[in-house]
Design an enzyme around this catalytic site. Sequence first.
Site, mmCIF file in Angstrom:
data_model
loop_
_atom_site.group_PDB
_atom_site.id
_atom_site.type_symbol
_atom_site.label_atom_id
_atom_site.label_comp_id
_atom_site.label_asym_id
_atom_site.label_seq_id
_atom_site.Cartn_x
_atom_site.Cartn_y
_atom_site.Cartn_z
ATOM 1 N N HIS A 152 -34.629 -69.492 16.421
ATOM 2 C CA HIS A 152 -35.973 -69.797 15.921
ATOM 3 C C HIS A 152 -36.317 -68.955 14.701
ATOM 4 O O HIS A 152 -36.935 -69.437 13.761
ATOM 5 C CB HIS A 152 -37.018 -69.593 17.018
ATOM 6 C CG HIS A 152 -37.214 -70.808 17.855
ATOM 7 N ND1 HIS A 152 -36.372 -71.123 18.890
ATOM 8 C CD2 HIS A 152 -38.124 -71.809 17.791
ATOM 9 C CE1 HIS A 152 -36.775 -72.262 19.434
ATOM 10 N NE2 HIS A 152 -37.824 -72.696 18.783
ATOM 11 N N LYS A 155 -40.622 -71.183 30.178
ATOM 12 C CA LYS A 155 -41.268 -70.736 31.413
ATOM 13 C C LYS A 155 -42.370 -69.752 31.053
ATOM 14 O O LYS A 155 -42.269 -69.017 30.073
ATOM 15 C CB LYS A 155 -40.259 -70.074 32.352
ATOM 16 C CG LYS A 155 -39.767 -68.720 31.883
ATOM 17 C CD LYS A 155 -39.037 -67.983 32.983
ATOM 18 C CE LYS A 155 -38.298 -66.759 32.463
ATOM 19 N NZ LYS A 155 -39.125 -65.547 32.393
#
Lengths: 280, 193
Positions: free
Chosen positions: B38, B103
């Site tokens: 990322h 999560k």
Amino acid sequence: MRIVDAEVLTESVAKLCWEACYYLPDDVLAGFKRAEKTEASPIGKSILQQLMENAEEAKTNHMPYCHDTGMAVVFVEIGQDVHIIGGNYLDCIQEGVRTGYREGYLRKSVVGDPLLRVNTGDNTPAVVHTEIVPGDQIKITVLPKGGGSENMSAMKFLLPGEGVEGVKNFVLQTIKDAGGKACPPVVVGVGIGGSFDKVTSLAKHAVLREIGVHHPDPHIAELEKELLEAINNTGIGPQGLGGTSTALWVPIETFACHITALPVAVNIQCHAARKKTIVI
Amino acid sequence: MPEYRLQTPITKEDIKKLKIGDTVSLTGTIFMARDAAHKRMVELLENNKPLPVELKGEVIFYAGPCPPKPGQVIGPVAPTTAFRMDPYAPAMYEYGVVGTIGKGPRRDMVKDACKKHGAVSFAAIGGLSTILSRRVKAVQVVAYEDLGPEAIRRLEVQDFPLLVAYDSNGDDLYQQEIAKYENFNQKTNKGAV
């Protein structure tokens, strides 16, 4: 004096690494079962059931329960009457981790320099804690520590006058800040007392205690019970998706400290509460 | 709660009908990328450079697997903590990613981005790695191979189990559910857990 070959250390550490990652300890499985029975949230209940299925599948197929097989934290207690021959002690431990992570098909999650961040490719170096104890045995415990829960751990120096209420507030705030990020249901290792370095070590050692076993001092055991109840009243629940089982256990370890200080540390252990010990 | 079986690419219409708490069983292609990938991708976007993989209309799975044992498609795998990807997520949604899988709770910047760009953030169960790895039918490293477990991988998944955690209305499943169970035992007088 007892002589132990360094190779034995390497082999033992290697085996402990993958065994810890494949087979979740019985005390953790029992903790899941208790939590599943009482969990009030349907989402939380379903998550706990799936975690139990996952543990069963991991065990049957000899696969890691969680893909984050952690940075290996190795605790070694060496009897003062032991003499290690045939290799450098620390090198042998690291070689054991290297072998265990390779042969166990565990994830390599360690970067060599914290700022340059290049993966070392073999999950070394491990963090090694060594203690010299009486006797002629060597006790080794491997704790593959996942990143998600470790990241949410915290330490603070309270004022001595803040006392037990201060400790409770800090632990509770740490758990609230962590929320679902720490992968609950968690084990909350707490250290109280000591120095800056000692208190975090206490919290880490607390995580190794078996779930269900309280501290021998009654007032600390009482604090463990109170904190467990308070943490399970936060509503965070399994995975932070709401519920009544946020923590499986709250083990606390304590040590003497300076008259000016009340250090507290919280080391959070995710539901992949893996640990494996061998005595040589 | 509604249950959906969706096939990738997920259409904008499908995204709009998804509400927090809905379960989704996802089949098709998703892309695995986490922290290091990322960082590189968002640097490219900031410099108006193309990404190494076309991700417009795609779903990103924040994860890094274990190595596969001989005969396995992929080693154990489950989502990593989504929160760490929050600083990158708005740029990725703006670029055209329609969904992410992680999560744990996320920051307001992600809720806002989902609302603004008509996207969602899914939750899968952290640490459900053995079970989830069986839902992956094929895997290929497609970029940043040097990142090892953090390389970008294209996955073919079948019936991958997800929960809608943040929807395109800006709603938040974590906040909603935690509030229900705060001081639950006192509320219901059911006694200690």
